[in-house]
Design an enzyme around this catalytic site. Sequence first.
Site, short mmCIF file in Angstrom:
data_model
loop_
_atom_site.label_atom_id
_atom_site.label_comp_id
_atom_site.label_asym_id
_atom_site.label_seq_id
_atom_site.Cartn_x
_atom_site.Cartn_y
_atom_site.Cartn_z
N HIS A 156 -3.53 -5.63 0.88
CA HIS A 156 -2.85 -5.93 2.15
C HIS A 156 -2.83 -7.43 2.43
CE1 HIS A 156 -2.40 -1.86 3.97
NE2 HIS A 156 -3.39 -1.56 3.15
N GLU A 202 -0.99 -8.93 4.59
CA GLU A 202 -0.82 -9.15 6.04
C GLU A 202 -2.16 -9.12 6.78
OE1 GLU A 202 -1.02 -4.66 5.95
OE2 GLU A 202 -0.53 -6.30 4.58
N CYS A 205 0.84 -1.20 0.00
CA CYS A 205 0.00 0.00 0.00
C CYS A 205 0.88 1.26 0.00
CB CYS A 205 -0.99 -0.05 1.17
SG CYS A 205 -2.40 1.07 0.98
#
Length: 222
Positions: free
Chosen positions: A194, A196, A86
């Site tokens: 994302h 994660e 990002c």
Amino acid sequence: MSVAIVRFPGTNCEFDTQYAFSLFGGVTYIVWHQDKSLPTDCHLVVIPGGFSYGDYLRCGAIAQFSPIMRVIKDFALQGGYVLGICNGFQILCEAGLLPGALKRNINLHFISQMQSLRIVSKNNAFLRSYAPNQEIRLPIAHADGNYFIDERELLELRANEQILLEYTDNPNGSVDSIAGICNEKKNVFGLMPHPERAIEDMLGSCDGKAMLDNLLHIAEMK
């Protein structure tokens, strides 16, 4: 397996990233943007999401001048693995480690949603466990995720298999629906979604697990 996670003023995803890599056996270090060195045993550098310097001037435009970025450039030039997620992707583009630029979303709004994506190229350390054209779901959360690159460089991305991911419905107006790319040497990776935030079923998707696990273990072997 050590991971340096870079924190700028305004970074807000460093602890999510730290938690994710710790699940795969990574020893994580939070590195301040004013630092002038990486941990001596560093295998992987990650620039996480957030709003570095409040996104003033332009996303990543100020962060690119931080002392740690000179170190990261040298690390990448020597073949070290670097991942930008990002805002981290935006910073890598501003720093010239990845081609192209991220502009304001075509609808001029912040977009936060679970997003369907398609694997474009798996011939890299990041996506080697996925199948070409496989559809996955990862969260996105950005106002400036509209990836732009000129036609000549776009042709080079395609020819070199540098396009990693594409949106299935292009929520932000990106050229060719591009959601993530890598450099020509395939050791610097950037994406707007994302991974994660997609490592446990309770979060709605586990589709990000293999990305981070792959990269961590390939980086360790370098």
